[in-house]
Every structure is written in structure tokens, then in C-alpha cells.
Motif scaffolding. Structure first.
Motif, PDB file in Angstrom:
ATOM      1  N   ILE A  33      66.596 -23.016  12.295  1.00 39.08           N
ATOM      2  CA  ILE A  33      65.688 -24.141  12.588  1.00 39.08           C
ATOM      3  C   ILE A  33      66.248 -25.421  11.955  1.00 39.08           C
ATOM      4  N   ALA A  34      66.683 -25.313  10.708  1.00 38.63           N
ATOM      5  CA  ALA A  34      67.205 -26.496  10.021  1.00 38.63           C
ATOM      6  C   ALA A  34      68.441 -27.043  10.713  1.00 38.63           C
ATOM      7  N   VAL A  35      69.354 -26.131  11.131  1.00 39.48           N
ATOM      8  CA  VAL A  35      70.585 -26.571  11.795  1.00 39.48           C
ATOM      9  C   VAL A  35      70.267 -27.251  13.120  1.00 39.48           C
ATOM     10  N   LEU A  36      69.402 -26.629  13.925  1.00 39.00           N
ATOM     11  CA  LEU A  36      69.071 -27.199  15.234  1.00 39.00           C
ATOM     12  C   LEU A  36      68.364 -28.550  15.097  1.00 39.00           C
ATOM     13  N   PHE A  54      59.839 -26.215  18.374  1.00 34.67           N
ATOM     14  CA  PHE A  54      60.286 -25.792  17.048  1.00 34.67           C
ATOM     15  C   PHE A  54      59.099 -25.501  16.122  1.00 34.67           C
ATOM     16  N   GLY A  55      57.954 -26.095  16.415  1.00 37.02           N
ATOM     17  CA  GLY A  55      56.751 -25.670  15.683  1.00 37.02           C
ATOM     18  C   GLY A  55      56.403 -24.224  16.003  1.00 37.02           C
ATOM     19  N   PHE A  56      56.506 -23.847  17.298  1.00 39.79           N
ATOM     20  CA  PHE A  56      56.270 -22.449  17.695  1.00 39.79           C
ATOM     21  C   PHE A  56      57.294 -21.519  17.044  1.00 39.79           C
ATOM     22  N   TYR A  57      58.577 -21.986  16.970  1.00 37.57           N
ATOM     23  CA  TYR A  57      59.649 -21.191  16.347  1.00 37.57           C
ATOM     24  C   TYR A  57      59.317 -20.926  14.884  1.00 37.57           C
ATOM     25  N   ALA A  58      58.891 -21.976  14.178  1.00 33.58           N
ATOM     26  CA  ALA A  58      58.551 -21.813  12.754  1.00 33.58           C
ATOM     27  C   ALA A  58      57.342 -20.897  12.572  1.00 33.58           C
ATOM     28  N   ALA A  59      56.317 -21.041  13.442  1.00 31.50           N
ATOM     29  CA  ALA A  59      55.127 -20.194  13.340  1.00 31.50           C
ATOM     30  C   ALA A  59      55.474 -18.735  13.623  1.00 31.50           C
TER      31      ALA A  59
END
Length: 628
Positions: A33-36, A54-59
Motif C-alpha cells: 500500500i505504501a509503495v503504490l 486503497f481504503g478498501f485495500y487497507a480495511a
């Protein structure tokens, strides 16, 4: 049979391995996530969609950690297969976000972003292969979401370099699936080998327990047998020594002799009971089923035990019955003798009942022995079938038996194809019950109530006796001669064949099992039967008599239906066995003749019945055959 245990073991191992990788995957996805975000941050295409993606990815990544914690704390919450399904759902949610996010790279003016994003997806795919490749469900729900969007978008650009990259990605997708398949097979083989090893260890442990229990049971058996054998022997020694005392009076001598006789009888009874159990355990006891009236067997038991019951003030009641059963009367009599003997021994007041009940069965029924005795506590009802165990005889008084009757009964009933059941309660008596098969009245060949020496079956029968012990041959010749038999003796196989060559055709052949010159009775009987068959004499009754109970050949002969009697054989037992075998042979011969005549009649188109012809109806009563 073992597919389910192996699959469950595979599932349990899958759960452990899948969830073991999740903490590492959690930090790996945060790094992704940080890299993207760092790559796209200078020029974010479609900011609202980017934030949502990316909010969905983090969740999803946080939800993956929560699932891992739940699995660690509550492993029994769902089944192993359920945990696998939940982990696959977690993979769909977690890997769809970075896979679909490649669309932002193709919307960016920077031409290097699609390549950078694709490299990151390939890296994540390699991680999926390492952590989820051994499970088809988890692997197949993660890899397509990671790689398919990128492959489709690269093909859609219609440029040469992107098309080549799409082809390489497709090849990578196929290759990683092939390797994952091999990975899964290897994993399953490893788990199956572990399960096999575990089964082997459990089997060895179970066999060890059985061997230890058998050794302990054997130790208890020999300890109890040794005690019960030494008691009468010790008493006999002391009593015999007292006979040498010159001061002993004649009345004391008579009383001492009476005690010696009592102890000898007790010793002989115990010895016979142990031999009975040994014969049952060795598998050489045969079941010879006959059709007979159950009432006759009941009457034999009644005449044997009514005096004992009357001496204790008990009533032995036998329910009248007309049923015909198909069973082994000798073994069935031993079962009933043991049950009624126990009932008389442990009943002090009331009555003993012996009878037959249908109990709702259309064919056959149950034989029951009831008493109003001391009863058996529930905790003891399994132990009473152990050798030398007695509920009400902790002092091991030999006058109350030796605790071998019920173990023998249980084995005999099992051998007869039934199951012995018990209902009992302390102070309310006991009920022993086992099933019997219904027979056919027309198949009755002998009456059990006839005296052993009164039947005509042995009169005029020719008997060949084979034994290498002259005294036994002499005793058999004397006994059979008194029964009206014509007897020839031989000490070995050659002598028996010489008797046959002299023109003697026996109706029965009695043979000892262990003969001289390392020959066996089975070999001698085979040679005799072959010689008689060549001369046209088949169906001769054969009987082996032996003191051996552990020979595998004897067990094989028993399975073939060759009668075997075990020493010591009483004259009554020998006579009853010979009578039954002769009468059964006559019945078989009559049936063969009827069958042959029936076939000849059918082949000749039938014949006219003569006035003297008779046939038998289902009840066994003769009726005139109608004229054609």
C-alpha cells in the motif's frame, strides 16, 4: 474407509499453514500500500476512486489480521474446512484491490507506472504461491484477481512491448498454476505419510495394549487356575497321608475316603472346564446342527437338575413347548446345563424357570433361563463373563464352582451364531437369554430322550479303529462290541489299509490324531476314504479322536465339517456322536435316492403310482399319493 480422516488431517494442516503466514502477509500488504501510494502520489488519477480503492485495500488487510486473531483464540469456532473457506474469502477481498488498482497506472500519463505496478503484482503473486499454493481454493481465488486485470489491460493497449508483457504474464500465470499443482500433491503426500505414521503408531499402541491386557488376563487366569487346582491337590495329599495313621478308625477311614473322592471330582470338574475353554479358544469345537424337539432337551436338563433344586427347596419349572429347533443339541445342552446349574447354585428361595419365547419373531425365538436368586449388580454384569470371576464367592470356595461356566456359555452361544443377553438386579434374580433357529419336524432323525445304550443304531455296524496305543484299541473293541458292533483294529495307516484289502467295509472309522512314524489321523482317514471311494463305498462315517487342541490342521478339519472329539471321551459322548452321525448319513443317503428317482421320473415323463406308495406333507405325516 480412511479418506475422511486423511482429508480432515489435510484440512487441519492447511489451516495451520495458511494462518501461520498471515502476520507476515499483513506487513507485506502494508508495504505494498505504501509503495503504490508513493508511486501514484505526484499525480493521482481519479482521486475519489483511488481513495476508495486503497481504503478498501487497507480495511481488507486489517480484516485479515482480525481473522488471524480469531483463529488463534477460538480455533474450535468453526470446522477446519470452514476456516479454509473464510481464508479464501479473505484472499478475494485482499488481492482484488491491488489487482484492480493497475487500472490507475494505465490512466496515468507516466508510461512506466503500468510496468512498476505489474512488477509489484508479480511479487505479490510469488508470495501467494509460497503461502497459499498448497490449497487449490485459496490459490485460485487470489492469483486471478492479481494478474487477470493486468493481462487484459496490457493486451488492450495494442502496442508491441505491452503485448509481449501480457504474453509473459499469461505464461507466468500458467506456470505458477502448474507448480502450485505439484506443490499441492507434494503437500498431500507429506500429510498422508504423517497420517499413516500416526495410524501405525496408534495401531501399535492398541496392539501393545491388547497384548498387555491379554498377558495380564493370562496371568490372572493361571493364578486363579493354579489356586483352584492346588486346593484339592493339597487336600488330597493331606487326606491320603492320614490314611496311613494306624490310630485311624474304620469310620474315619470311610469319611477320609469320601473327602478324597469329593476333591478328586472337584479336580476333574475343573480340569474338564479348563479343557472346554481351551477347545473353544483353539477353534476346533465343531457345530453339528440337527433338527430336534426342544422339549426333549428341556426334559434332559430337568431330569438332571430337579433333584439338586428340590434339595434346596427350589422349584424348577419348565415351560411346555412343541417347537422344533435346528441347532447343535450337544452344545446347546452344555449352555443350558451351565445356566441352570448357576441358577440352582445362586438361588436360595423361589423358583427357576426354563422355557422358549417367540418374542415377536416369526421364525425361531429365544431360550430363557430365569431365577429368583441374588441377582447381579450392574457394575459386575460384564465381569461375570471373565474366567474365574465370581460375584458372590470372594473366598473362592470350590463348592460354589470355579467361575468358568458363564465364560464357556458366552463363547458357545457366539459359536452357535447368537448373542447372550442378561437382565439382572441385586435381590431380583437374573434372566439369561439367547436366540435359537427354528427347525423342520420332517428333518428329525433321532430323539434326544432315548437312552444312549438303548438305541438300535450301533447294532450290526462295522467299525474300523485306528490307534497306536494297544490298550485304547482293546478298550474300544470291548466297548463297541458290547453295543453290538463288529470291530477291526489297526495301529497305523498301513494296518488300516490292510484291513480294507481283506474285504472289511466299515460303516464308521474311528482314528486317533497322533499316530506312530510321524503320521496323523487326518492322513490316515484320507487314505482310507480314498481306498473306499475307489471300491465304490462312499459316505462312510469318519471320526477323529485327539488330545491335541492347538493344531492348525485340527482347526482346518473342523472348518471342513470332519467331526473331532477331544479326549477324554466318555462312552456316552462317543455313542451319541456315532448315533447322530449314522442317522444323519442315512438321512442324506435317503435324500440322495429320492432326488435321483425324482430326476429319473422327470426324465421318463412321470410314472404311475403303486398302491403302496406314500409321500410326506409339511407336517411329516404320511398321506397316500393320488393316482394319475
Amino acid at each position: 474407509m480412511r479418506a475422511d480422516p486423511i482429508q480432515r488431517a489435510i484440512d487441519e494442516d492447511l489451516v495451520r499453514v495458511l494462518y501461520a503466514q498471515d502476520p507476515i502477509a499483513f506487513f507485506s500488504h502494508w508495504f505494498s500500500i505504501a509503495v503504490l501510494v508513493a508511486i501514484y502520489w505526484p499525480n493521482i488519477p481519479s482521486p475519489h476512486l483511488f481513495i476508495a480503492c486503497f481504503g478498501f485495500y487497507a480495511a481488507a488487510n486489517c480484516g485479515s489480521l482480525a481473522l488471524w486473531i480469531c483463529n488463534r483464540r477460538y480455533p474450535q469456532l468453526v470446522s477446519p474446512r470452514g476456516w479454509i473457506y473464510l481464508h479464501a474469502l479473505r484472499g478475494v477481498l485482499l488481492y482484488s484491490a491491488p489487482g484492480l488498482a493497475v487500472w490507475f497506472a494505465f490512466q496515468s500519463p507516466h508510461s512506466d507506472l503500468p510496468l512498476l505496478h505489474t512488477v509489484l503484482l508479480v511479487t505479490l503473486a510469488a508470495g501467494v504461491f509460497m503461502s497459499n499454493g498448497f490449497d487449490l481454493l485459496n490459490f485460485s481465488t487470489a492469483i486471478p484477481f492479481l494478474l487477470f486485470p493486468s493481462i487484459v489491460l496490457h493486451f488492450g493497449t495494442h502496442t508491441f512491448d505491452r503485448t509481449i508483457l501480457a504474453v509473459v504474464l499469461a505464461f507466468f500465470f500458467c506456470a505458477i498454476n502448474v507448480y502450485a499443482l505439484s506443490y499441492r500433491k507434494l503437500f498431500q503426500r507429506v500429510v498422508q505419510a504423517r497420517v499413516d505414521q500416526q495410524y501405525l503408531a496408534e495401531s501399535l499402541a492398541a496392539q501393545k495394549r491388547v497384548a498387555e491386557e491379554a498377558s495380564l488376563a493370562k496371568t490372572r487366569f493361571f493364578a486363579a487356575a493354579s489356586h483352584d487346582l492346588r486346593q484339592p491337590l493339597h487336600a488330597i495329599g493331606l487326606l491320603a497321608a492320614s490314611l496311613n495313621d494306624p490310630a485311624t478308625t474304620a469310620s474315619q477311614h470311610a469319611k477320609t475316603a469320601e473327602h478324597i473322592v469329593y476333591n478328586v471330582e472337584a479336580l476333574n470338574q475343573l480340569f474338564n472346564q479348563v479343557l472346554d475353554l481351551a477347545r473353544l479358544e483353539s477353534g476346533v469345537t465343531q457345530v453339528i446342527r440337527l433338527h430336534f424337539r426342544l422339549s426333549e432337551l428341556f426334559e434332559r436338563i430337568g431330569s438332571q437338575y430337579r433333584p439338586q433344586a428340590a434339595a434346596k427347596g427350589l422349584a424348577l419349572r419348565i415351560a411346555p413347548t412343541s417347537v422344533v429347533v435346528h441347532d447343535d443339541p450337544v452344545l446347546l445342552e452344555r449352555v443350558l446345563s451351565n445356566l441352570v446349574s448357576n441358577a440352582v447354585r445362586y438361588t436360595e428361595d423361589g423358583a427357576i424357570w426354563l422355557g422358549f419365547r417367540r418374542s415377536g419373531r416369526l421364525s425361531g425365538g429365544f431360550v430363557e433361563v430365569r431365577d429368583s436368586g441374588i441377582g447381579i449388580p450392574g457394575a459386575e454384569q460384564q465381569r461375570i463373563f471373565e474366567e474365574f470371576y465370581q460375584v458372590a464367592n470372594p473366598q473362592r470356595d470350590a463348592r460354589q464352582g470355579h467361575g468358568l461356566g458363564l465364560p464357556t456359555v458366552k463363547r458357545l452361544v457366539t459359536m452357535l451364531g447368537g448373542e447372550l443377553s442378561l437382565r439382572s438386579a441385586p435381590g431380583r434374580g437374573s434372566v439369561f437369554r439367547f436366540p435359537v433357529q427354528e427347525g423342520d419336524a420332517s428333518g428329525i432323525v433321532t430323539s434326544l430322550s432315548e437312552s444312549v445304550t438303548s438305541g438300535p443304531s450301533a447294532q450290526g455296524q462295522r467299525v474300523l479303529c485306528i490307534d497306536d496305543e494297544p490298550s485304547i484299541l482293546e478298550g474300544l473293541a470291548s466297548l463297541l462290541g458290547r453295543w453290538g458292533c463288529e470291530v477291526r483294529g489297526a495301529r497305523d495307516e498301513g494296518g488300516a489299509l490292510a484291513v480294507l484289502q481283506s474285504g472289511f467295509v466299515p460303516d464308521a472309522v474311528l482314528c486317533d490324531y497322533q499316530l506312530a512314524n510321524h503320521r496323523t489321523g487326518a492322513q490316515a482317514l484320507t487314505a482310507v476314504r480314498n481306498m473306499l471311494a475307489r471300491a465304490g463305498h462312499e459316505g462312510v462315517v469318519t471320526l477323529l479322536i485327539t488330545g491335541d487342541m492347538a493344531s492348525t490342521e485340527l482347526a482346518a478339519l473342523a472348518l471342513q465339517g470332519i467331526p473331532v472329539l477331544h479326549k477324554p471321551v466318555t462312552p456316552a459322548r462317543l455313542r451319541r456322536t456315532l448315533d447322530m452321525l449314522w442317522q444323519q448319513a442315512e438321512l442324506d443317503k435317503g435324500r440322495a435316492v429320492v432326488g435321483r428317482e425324482g430326476r429319473e421320473g422327470l426324465a421318463g415323463g412321470g410314472r404311475r403310482a403303486e398302491p403302496g406308495d406314500t409321500s410326506h406333507d409339511a407336517a411329516g405325516e404320511p398321506q397316500s399319493e393320488s393316482q394319475n
